[in-house]
Enzyme design. Structure first.
Site, PDB file in Angstrom:
ATOM      1  N   ARG A 163      36.774  30.221  51.748  1.00  0.00           N
ATOM      2  CA  ARG A 163      37.290  29.553  50.550  1.00  0.00           C
ATOM      3  C   ARG A 163      37.519  28.061  50.769  1.00  0.00           C
ATOM      4  NH1 ARG A 163      39.729  34.208  47.647  1.00  0.00           N
ATOM      5  NH2 ARG A 163      40.891  33.442  45.890  1.00  0.00           N
TER       6      ARG A 163
ATOM      7  N   LYS B 268      34.605  39.274  41.889  1.00  0.00           N
ATOM      8  CA  LYS B 268      34.242  39.438  43.311  1.00  0.00           C
ATOM      9  C   LYS B 268      34.691  40.801  43.836  1.00  0.00           C
ATOM     10  CE  LYS B 268      36.675  35.821  44.631  1.00  0.00           C
ATOM     11  NZ  LYS B 268      37.238  35.417  43.313  1.00  0.00           N
TER      12      LYS B 268
ATOM     13  N   ARG C 200      45.352  28.350  40.231  1.00  0.00           N
ATOM     14  CA  ARG C 200      44.302  28.968  41.052  1.00  0.00           C
ATOM     15  C   ARG C 200      42.927  28.410  40.672  1.00  0.00           C
ATOM     16  NH1 ARG C 200      45.428  34.969  39.738  1.00  0.00           N
ATOM     17  NH2 ARG C 200      43.569  35.462  40.941  1.00  0.00           N
TER      18      ARG C 200
ATOM     19  N   ARG D 219      44.810  41.541  33.319  1.00  0.00           N
ATOM     20  CA  ARG D 219      44.741  42.567  34.380  1.00  0.00           C
ATOM     21  C   ARG D 219      46.097  43.232  34.586  1.00  0.00           C
ATOM     22  NH1 ARG D 219      42.177  40.891  39.927  1.00  0.00           N
ATOM     23  NH2 ARG D 219      43.518  39.087  39.635  1.00  0.00           N
TER      24      ARG D 219
ATOM     25  N   ARG E  87      49.734  41.375  38.274  1.00  0.00           N
ATOM     26  CA  ARG E  87      49.784  40.841  39.646  1.00  0.00           C
ATOM     27  C   ARG E  87      50.603  39.558  39.614  1.00  0.00           C
ATOM     28  NH1 ARG E  87      44.034  40.229  42.733  1.00  0.00           N
ATOM     29  NH2 ARG E  87      44.594  38.031  42.902  1.00  0.00           N
TER      30      ARG E  87
END
Ligand code: AP5
Length: 210
Positions: A83, A8, A165, A122, A154
């Protein structure tokens, strides 16, 4: 829209640059609040680090400010919002008040195995903010190739938080797509989010043009 790691952020930034419209990413806005140490940021951090959603009223307030006062009056791409069904309902009221029409809901579709690979791989530079991925760029080490800063994972990309998540996405965010299909006139378009970033971008542009 799309689950965590669907692309996204990557795709919204490309769209916003290309179309010259604002990019409102609730995750980025919340991380900025967190970095500046505000009370809102500290409260949001507790939810984010646990892989849970920040309360609806907080997120709705942040988006309202931008849609009604910001450069978004000339068009915007929303990334990571809405969301929950409550957020979708809140957005719909806000847009009606502002006299703005939502043109499309674009949903990036990526298999779960690939999402996990992208998120756990990431790395973000603590100095310049550039994003890398050790899953696809194995030559990346602990230092940023752009500026020499330190690369970090992160805080919500730890494997255990990524699992949570993805569960939260299924429980609370996937129903938003049904809400748009059943309760609104906004077209919901599924986009294959796998393959090269440029190919996904091309599919998004084609969907928007259609
Ligand atoms: P947020 O920052 O929105 O995180 P997320 O939705 O979990 O999304 P990500 O940023 O992890 O993934 P993405 O889909 O944007 O993919 P990206 O392009 O980054 O939210 C974080 C937290 O904030 C939430 O958990 C929640 O606590 C809170 N929050 C945010 N919004 C909220 C809301 N509305 N309500 C309540 N709480 C909210 O890509 C991921 C990786 O994959 C990158 O490394 C990228 O380089 C790579 N990648 C992208 N595309 C490709 C490709 N095609 N091929 C290979 N790699 C790719």
């Amino acid at each position: 829209m799309g689950p965590p790691g669907a692309g996204k952020g990557t795709q919204s930034r490309l769209l916003s640059d290309e179309l010259g419209i604002a990019h409102y990413a609730t995750g980025d806005i919340l991380r900025e609040a967190r970095a500046s140490g505000t009370e809102l940021g500290r409260e949001a951090a507790r939810y984010m680090d646990a892989g849970e959603l920040v309360p609806d009223e907080v997120v709705l307030g942040l988006i309202r400010e931008r849609i009604t006062e910001g450069e978004g009056r000339h068009g915007f791409v929303l990334d990571g919002f809405p969301r929950t069904v409550e957020q979708a309902e809140g957005l719909s009221e806000m847009l009606e008040e502002a006299g703005v029409e939502l043109e499309a809901v674009l949903n990036l579709e990526v298999p779960e195995e690939e999402l996990t690979r992208r998120l756990t791989g990431r790395r973000v530079c603590g100095a310049c903010g550039e994003v890398f991925n050790v899953a696809f760029e194995p030559e990346i080490g602990a230092e940023c190739p752009e500026c020499g800063g330190t690369l970090n994972r992160r805080s919500d990309d730890e494997p255990q938080t990524v699992r949570r998540r993805l569960e939260v996405y299924e429980e609370q965010t996937a129903p938003v797509l049904d809400w748009y299909r059943d309760e609104s006139d906004v077209p919901v378009v599924g986009i294959d989010g796998t393959g090269e970033i440029e190919d996904v971008h091309r599919r998004l542009r084609e969907a928007l043009e259609a």
